[in-house]
Write a protein that holds these residues in place. Structure first.
Motif, PDB file in Angstrom:
ATOM      1  N   GLY A  85       2.410   5.442 -15.483  1.00  0.00           N
ATOM      2  CA  GLY A  85       2.378   5.120 -16.906  1.00  0.00           C
ATOM      3  C   GLY A  85       3.745   5.008 -17.545  1.00  0.00           C
ATOM      4  N   GLY A  86       4.760   5.629 -16.932  1.00  0.00           N
ATOM      5  CA  GLY A  86       6.119   5.554 -17.486  1.00  0.00           C
ATOM      6  C   GLY A  86       6.989   4.545 -16.793  1.00  0.00           C
ATOM      7  N   THR A  87       6.387   3.663 -15.987  1.00  0.00           N
ATOM      8  CA  THR A  87       7.165   2.676 -15.245  1.00  0.00           C
ATOM      9  C   THR A  87       6.777   1.259 -15.653  1.00  0.00           C
ATOM     10  N   GLU A  88       7.510   0.300 -15.125  1.00  0.00           N
ATOM     11  CA  GLU A  88       7.208  -1.102 -15.398  1.00  0.00           C
ATOM     12  C   GLU A  88       5.920  -1.550 -14.704  1.00  0.00           C
ATOM     13  N   PHE A  89       5.447  -0.763 -13.741  1.00  0.00           N
ATOM     14  CA  PHE A  89       4.249  -1.137 -13.003  1.00  0.00           C
ATOM     15  C   PHE A  89       2.973  -0.829 -13.773  1.00  0.00           C
ATOM     16  N   ARG A  90       3.111  -0.214 -14.915  1.00  0.00           N
ATOM     17  CA  ARG A  90       1.933   0.150 -15.711  1.00  0.00           C
ATOM     18  C   ARG A  90       1.064  -1.075 -16.001  1.00  0.00           C
ATOM     19  N   GLU A  91       1.709  -2.221 -16.272  1.00  0.00           N
ATOM     20  CA  GLU A  91       0.968  -3.449 -16.587  1.00  0.00           C
ATOM     21  C   GLU A  91       1.160  -4.501 -15.505  1.00  0.00           C
ATOM     22  N   GLY A  92       1.489  -4.091 -14.279  1.00  0.00           N
ATOM     23  CA  GLY A  92       1.765  -5.035 -13.210  1.00  0.00           C
ATOM     24  C   GLY A  92       0.523  -5.494 -12.473  1.00  0.00           C
ATOM     25  N   GLU A  93       0.761  -6.137 -11.343  1.00  0.00           N
ATOM     26  CA  GLU A  93      -0.338  -6.703 -10.560  1.00  0.00           C
ATOM     27  C   GLU A  93      -1.260  -5.625 -10.009  1.00  0.00           C
TER      28      GLU A  93
ATOM     29  N   PRO B 282       3.456  -8.008  10.875  1.00  0.00           N
ATOM     30  CA  PRO B 282       4.599  -8.427  10.055  1.00  0.00           C
ATOM     31  C   PRO B 282       4.184  -9.487   9.040  1.00  0.00           C
ATOM     32  N   ASP B 283       4.763  -9.364   7.822  1.00  0.00           N
ATOM     33  CA  ASP B 283       4.416 -10.313   6.754  1.00  0.00           C
ATOM     34  C   ASP B 283       5.647 -10.492   5.866  1.00  0.00           C
ATOM     35  N   GLU B 284       6.348 -11.605   6.088  1.00  0.00           N
ATOM     36  CA  GLU B 284       7.563 -11.859   5.314  1.00  0.00           C
ATOM     37  C   GLU B 284       7.267 -12.198   3.861  1.00  0.00           C
ATOM     38  N   ASP B 285       6.015 -12.535   3.565  1.00  0.00           N
ATOM     39  CA  ASP B 285       5.666 -12.918   2.199  1.00  0.00           C
ATOM     40  C   ASP B 285       5.182 -11.726   1.360  1.00  0.00           C
ATOM     41  N   ALA B 286       5.170 -10.521   1.934  1.00  0.00           N
ATOM     42  CA  ALA B 286       4.688  -9.344   1.211  1.00  0.00           C
ATOM     43  C   ALA B 286       5.591  -9.067   0.007  1.00  0.00           C
ATOM     44  N   THR B 287       4.970  -8.728  -1.104  1.00  0.00           N
ATOM     45  CA  THR B 287       5.727  -8.474  -2.346  1.00  0.00           C
ATOM     46  C   THR B 287       5.557  -7.039  -2.851  1.00  0.00           C
TER      47      THR B 287
ATOM     48  N   ASN C 237      16.338   3.725   0.374  1.00  0.00           N
ATOM     49  CA  ASN C 237      16.552   2.482  -0.386  1.00  0.00           C
ATOM     50  C   ASN C 237      15.212   1.900  -0.807  1.00  0.00           C
ATOM     51  N   PRO C 238      14.717   2.261  -1.989  1.00  0.00           N
ATOM     52  CA  PRO C 238      13.428   1.735  -2.441  1.00  0.00           C
ATOM     53  C   PRO C 238      13.466   0.236  -2.741  1.00  0.00           C
ATOM     54  N   ALA C 239      14.680  -0.316  -2.878  1.00  0.00           N
ATOM     55  CA  ALA C 239      14.806  -1.748  -3.169  1.00  0.00           C
ATOM     56  C   ALA C 239      14.838  -2.593  -1.901  1.00  0.00           C
ATOM     57  N   HIS C 240      14.616  -1.946  -0.757  1.00  0.00           N
ATOM     58  CA  HIS C 240      14.548  -2.694   0.504  1.00  0.00           C
ATOM     59  C   HIS C 240      13.344  -3.633   0.437  1.00  0.00           C
ATOM     60  N   PRO C 241      13.431  -4.812   1.055  1.00  0.00           N
ATOM     61  CA  PRO C 241      12.317  -5.776   0.988  1.00  0.00           C
ATOM     62  C   PRO C 241      10.973  -5.225   1.447  1.00  0.00           C
ATOM     63  N   LYS C 242      10.976  -4.234   2.342  1.00  0.00           N
ATOM     64  CA  LYS C 242       9.688  -3.724   2.814  1.00  0.00           C
ATOM     65  C   LYS C 242       9.067  -2.740   1.810  1.00  0.00           C
ATOM     66  N   PHE C 243       9.810  -2.440   0.756  1.00  0.00           N
ATOM     67  CA  PHE C 243       9.257  -1.558  -0.282  1.00  0.00           C
ATOM     68  C   PHE C 243       9.119  -2.349  -1.586  1.00  0.00           C
ATOM     69  N   TYR C 244       9.935  -2.054  -2.588  1.00  0.00           N
ATOM     70  CA  TYR C 244       9.777  -2.744  -3.865  1.00  0.00           C
ATOM     71  C   TYR C 244      10.636  -3.999  -3.987  1.00  0.00           C
ATOM     72  N   GLY C 245      11.655  -4.109  -3.157  1.00  0.00           N
ATOM     73  CA  GLY C 245      12.518  -5.284  -3.261  1.00  0.00           C
ATOM     74  C   GLY C 245      13.150  -5.387  -4.636  1.00  0.00           C
ATOM     75  N   ASP C 246      13.162  -6.606  -5.176  1.00  0.00           N
ATOM     76  CA  ASP C 246      13.761  -6.830  -6.496  1.00  0.00           C
ATOM     77  C   ASP C 246      12.937  -6.225  -7.624  1.00  0.00           C
ATOM     78  N   SER C 247      11.716  -5.804  -7.339  1.00  0.00           N
ATOM     79  CA  SER C 247      10.855  -5.219  -8.375  1.00  0.00           C
ATOM     80  C   SER C 247      11.098  -3.722  -8.569  1.00  0.00           C
ATOM     81  N   ASN C 248      12.043  -3.158  -7.823  1.00  0.00           N
ATOM     82  CA  ASN C 248      12.316  -1.720  -7.938  1.00  0.00           C
ATOM     83  C   ASN C 248      12.657  -1.350  -9.390  1.00  0.00           C
ATOM     84  N   ASP C 249      12.041  -0.264  -9.852  1.00  0.00           N
ATOM     85  CA  ASP C 249      12.199   0.147 -11.245  1.00  0.00           C
ATOM     86  C   ASP C 249      13.044   1.420 -11.332  1.00  0.00           C
ATOM     87  N   ARG C 250      14.356   1.275 -11.442  1.00  0.00           N
ATOM     88  CA  ARG C 250      15.307   2.351 -11.742  1.00  0.00           C
ATOM     89  C   ARG C 250      15.609   3.309 -10.602  1.00  0.00           C
TER      90      ARG C 250
END
Length: 640
Positions: free
Chosen positions: A477-485, A559-564, A583-596
Motif C-alpha cells: 500500500g505504500g509503494t508504486e505497485f499499489r495501483e499496478g498490474e 527462461p523468459d526474456e520477456d518477463a516484466t 540488486n532488486p533492479a536486476h532484470p530477473k526481479f523488478y528491473g526498471d520498475s524497482n521502487d526505491r
C-alpha cells in the motif's frame, strides 16, 4: 619466623604448670601441657570477645563470614577462569554449564559481594548512630571505610571479568567518567584499563586487582582492626575478665541472628534478580552476549550502588558533568572523613546524624528514580530483553561447541543474532517484521513496504493475493505497485472465484511457497512431503502456468526474456532472497520498475556475508530455530 611462632605459642599457653610429676628436664608433664593448650580458646576470649553482647560485634562476625565465603567461592572460580578476550567469556560459560555446581558457586560469589557491601554500609551507619565512630580517634571508622572502598573496588573491577556486553560497557562508562576527572583522572583510567580499547591487558589488570591485590589488602585491614580491638581490650580495666556465660550466650545469639539474616539476604537477593531482573534461575545474572566493542549497547548501567551517581549526572550535562563526577562525590568524601573529628563534640555528632540522614535519603531517592525511569521505559525494556535473548542465544550456541575464533565470532555468524540488527539498521525504514523493526521497537518512519515476517510462507502468500491486504500498509500500500498490474490482476482475476478455482488458487499458493524451501515448512519439502502433498504441489504448478497465467509477467522454471515481474522460480529461497537484496533492479526481479529499494551489494551497503545472514534470518533458517508464531502475528487468518 620459627622463634616468633614459639614465643606466640608460649604467650598463649602461659607458664608451665607443676601439676603432677615433672619430667627429668624439669619441664611440664604431658597432662599440664594439654591443659595449657586447651586454655588457648579461653585466652583468645580475653582479647577478641567483648564482655557483653553488641550488634556491632555481630556485624563484624558476619563481615568476616562473607569475606570467607567470597574467598572460598572465588578460589573455586579462579581454578577455571582464563583472563583473555578469546577465553574469558568461554571460561565463565564452562563454569556455569559444565562445572558441577558452577552456577551456584558463581551465584553465591556474586550475591555475597552485593550483600557484603550492604552489610558494611549498615555497619558504618551503626557506628555513627551508636557514636562509636570516634573510637580510637576515629581510626576504627577509617579502617571500616577503607574496607568498604576495597570491597567496592573489587566488585567493580570484577564486573569486567566475564567479558560480556554488560560488564564491558558498564566498565567503559566508569572509565569514561574517571578519565573526565581533573588532573589525575586520565592517569587513573589508564592504570585501571591497561589498554585502549579494553582488551587482553584490561582483563589481566582486572584479574590482578580482583584476585591478587584487593584480598590481601582486605586481610591487612581486618588484621589491623583485630589488633586495635585486642589493644583496646587489653588497655581496659576489665581486660582480664572473661565474658560470663550469659554474656557469651548473648554474643553468640546476636552473631547467629545477624549471620542468619545475612545468609537469608543472599538467598533473597538471588530471588530479587529473578523477579526484577528477569533471570530464569537463582544466582548471578546470566551471561550476556560476548563483549563486542564495535556494537551499540544503550542499556549499559552501573551497579545498583552507583545508580544514584548515574542519575545525578543527568542533571549536569556537557561541561557541567564535572559537578556530578568530581564536585559532589568529593564533598561527600570530605564530609565522611570529617565525621569522626566533628563527632567528638555533641553538636558535631548531631550535625553528622542530620546531614548523614539527608545524604542517605538523597542517594536512595536518586537510585529509586534511576530504577523507576528504566522500569517504566518501554524502549529500554525492549532493548534489555533483546540483550538477554542475545545472551541466552550465545549460551545456546555454545552448548553445541564454541569455534576456535571464540564466542563473539560464533555470535557474529549467527543469523538469529545478526539478522535483527541488520534489519533494524537497513530495512526497517520501509519494511517491518511483524509490525516492528526486528528488535521489538517501532520505527519513527511510517511503513512503506511489505512486512517480511514469515516471508514466502503459505500464510504470507495468502495475504499477498488478497486485494484488501495487497493494497494495505502491511503489503504494497505504500509503494508504486499499489495501483499496478498485480493489483489489477488480483482484483479482476482472483476475486469472486468459484470453489474449483479457489481450490486451484490454494494449490498455487502451496506450490509457490514450496519454492522457498522454508525450514519450518517441512511438509512441503520434496524429501519429506507425502505423496498427496507432492501431487498438490505439482497441480499448483500447472494452475500457476495455465489456469491463472502467472507466466504472462513472471518467469517460472523456463527462461523468459520477456518477463516484466519478479522471478517465481525458487521464490523466497536463500538464493532468490540474497539475489533480490543484492540488486532488486536486476532484470530477473523488478528491473526498471524497482521502487526505491537500494542495491545493497552493488552499492556496497552490505557485504555478501551480511546479506546471507539477513536472508537466513528472514527465512528463519538458523540453529535451533522455532517455527514462526503465525497465530500471534498479523498473518493469522483473522488478522488485518
Amino acid at each position: 619466623m620459627i622463634r616468633l611462632l614459639i614465643n606466640l605459642v608460649r604467650e598463649w599457653t602461659g607458664p608451665a604448670e607443676s601439676h603432677g610429676s615433672a619430667g627429668t628436664d624439669g619441664g611440664p608433664t604431658q597432662a599440664a601441657a594439654e591443659r595449657n593448650l586447651l586454655s588457648i580458646p579461653a585466652r583468645v576470649l580475653h582479647f577478641w570477645v567483648p564482655d557483653r553482647g553488641s550488634w556491632g560485634f555481630a556485624m563484624v562476625v558476619s563481615i568476616l563470614g562473607c569475606f570467607g565465603l567470597l574467598t572460598v567461592s572465588g578460589f573455586a572460580l579462579w581454578l577455571f577462569y582464563s583472563p583473555s578476550v578469546n577465553s574469558a567469556w568461554e571460561s565463565v560459560f564452562f563454569i556455569e554449564n559444565r562445572v558441577a555446581f558452577g552456577h551456584w558457586i558463581r551465584g553465591i560469589h556474586y550475591l555475597t559481594s552485593d550483600v557484603l557491601i550492604v552489610l558494611v554500609i549498615i555497619y558504618l551507619i551503626y557506628q555513627v548512630l551508636s557514636h562509636s565512630y570516634t573510637r580510637v580517634g576515629g581510626l576504627w571508622f577509617y579502617l571500616t571505610l577503607g574496607l568498604f572502598g576495597l570491597i567496592l573496588f573489587s566488585s567493580l573491577v570484577g564486573l569486567l571479568l566475564p567479558w560480556d556486553q554488560q560488564g564491558y560497557w558498564s566498565t567503559r562508562i566508569r572509565l569514561d567518567i574517571t578519565s573526565s576527572l581533573p588532573v589525575a583522572g586520565p592517569v587513573m583510567a589508564k592504570i585501571l584499563s591497561g589498554s585502549e580499547p579494553l582488551g587482553h591487558l584490561s582483563l589481566t589488570r582486572s584479574t590482578v586487582f580482583h584476585m591478587g591485590l584487593v584480598p590481601p589488602a582486605i586481610i591487612f585491614i581486618l588484621l589491623a582492626m583485630a589488633g586495635i580491638h585486642a589493644l583496646d581490650r587489653k588497655n581496659r580495666a576489665d581486660a582480664g575478665r572473661q565474658p560470663s556465660s550469659a554474656a557469651l550466650a548473648d554474643i553468640l545469639l546476636r552473631s547467629g541472628v545477624v549471620w542468619m539474616v545475612t545468609l537469608l539476604a543472599i538467598f533473597l537477593s538471588g530471588g530479587l534478580h529473578m523477579v526484577l531482573g528477569g533471570e530464569e534461575n537463582w544466582g548471578a545474572p546470566h551471561l550476556k552476549g560476548p563483549a563486542d566493542p564495535a556494537s551499540n549497547y544503550p542499556i549499559a548501567r552501573p551497579e545498583w550502588y552507583f545508580l544514584w551517581l548515574f542519575q545525578s549526572l543527568k542533571y549536569f550535562p556537557g561541561e557541567m558533568m564535572i559537578i556530578g563526577t568530581a564536585v559532589i562525590p568529593g564533598m561527600l568524601t570530605l564530609f565522611i572523613l570529617a565525621m569522626p573529628i566533628a563527632g567528638r563534640h555533641r553538636w558535631g555528632h548531631r550535625a553528622n546524624c542530620t546531614i548523614g540522614l539527608f545524604v542517605l535519603c538523597v542517594i536512595a531517592g536518586l537510585s529509586l528514580k534511576a530504577f523507576l525511569t528504566d522500569y517504566w521505559d518501554e524502549d529500554y525494556n525492549i532493548q534489555r530483553e533483546t540483550a538477554m535473548m542475545e545472551g541466552r542465544r550465545a549460551v545456546q550456541l555454545a552448548t553445541d561447541g564454541i569455534p576456535p575464533q571464540g564466542a563473539l565470532a560464533m555470535l557474529k555468524q549467527d543469523p538469529m543474532t545478526r539478522g535483527p540488527e541488520l534489519f533494524a539498521a537497513h530495512c526497517a525504514s520501509c519494511h517491518r517484521y511483524n509490525g516492528h523493526d526486528g528488535q521489538g521497537l517501532i520505527p519513527e518512519d511510517p511503513q512503506s513496504a511489505p512486512d517480511l515476517f514469515a516471508f514466502a510462507s503459505v500464510p504470507w502468500i495468502e495475504k499477498l493475493l488478497q486485494q484488501s491486504h495487497f493494497q494495505s500498509g502491511r503489503m504494497f500500500g505504500g509503494t508504486e505497485f499499489r495501483e499496478g498490474e498485480m493489483a489489477e490482476f488480483i482484483e479482476e482475476d482472483l476475486s469472486g472465484l468459484d470453489d474449483e478455482d479457489t481450490t486451484a488458487l490454494t494449490e498455487v499458493i502451496t506450490a509457490l511457497s514450496a519454492q522457498a524451501g522454508l525450514p519450518y515448512q517441512t511438509e512441503l519439502d520434496a524429501e519429506s512431503a507425502t505423496e498427496q502433498m507432492l501431487a498438490t504441489i505439482a497441480s499448483g504448478r500447472e494452475h500457476l502456468v495455465y489456469t491463472f497465467g502467472c507466466v504472462d509477467c513472471h518467469e517460472f522454471e523456463l527462461p523468459d526474456e520477456d518477463a516484466t515481474a519478479p522471478l517465481l522460480t525458487g521464490y523466497g529461497s536463500k538464493d532468490w532472497l540474497t539475489g533480490f537484496i543484492a540488486n532488486p533492479a536486476h532484470p530477473k526481479f523488478y528491473g526498471d520498475s524497482n521502487d526505491r529499494m537500494p542495491a545493497f551489494l552493488d552499492e556496497s551497503i552490505l557485504t555478501e556475508e551480511q546479506i546471507g545472514l539477513l536472508a537466513d534470518w528472514i527465512r528463519q533458517d538458523w540453529k535451533f530455530a522455532p517455527a514462526p508464531d503465525i497465530a500471534g502475528s498479523w498473518l493469522k487468518p483473522d488478522g488485518n
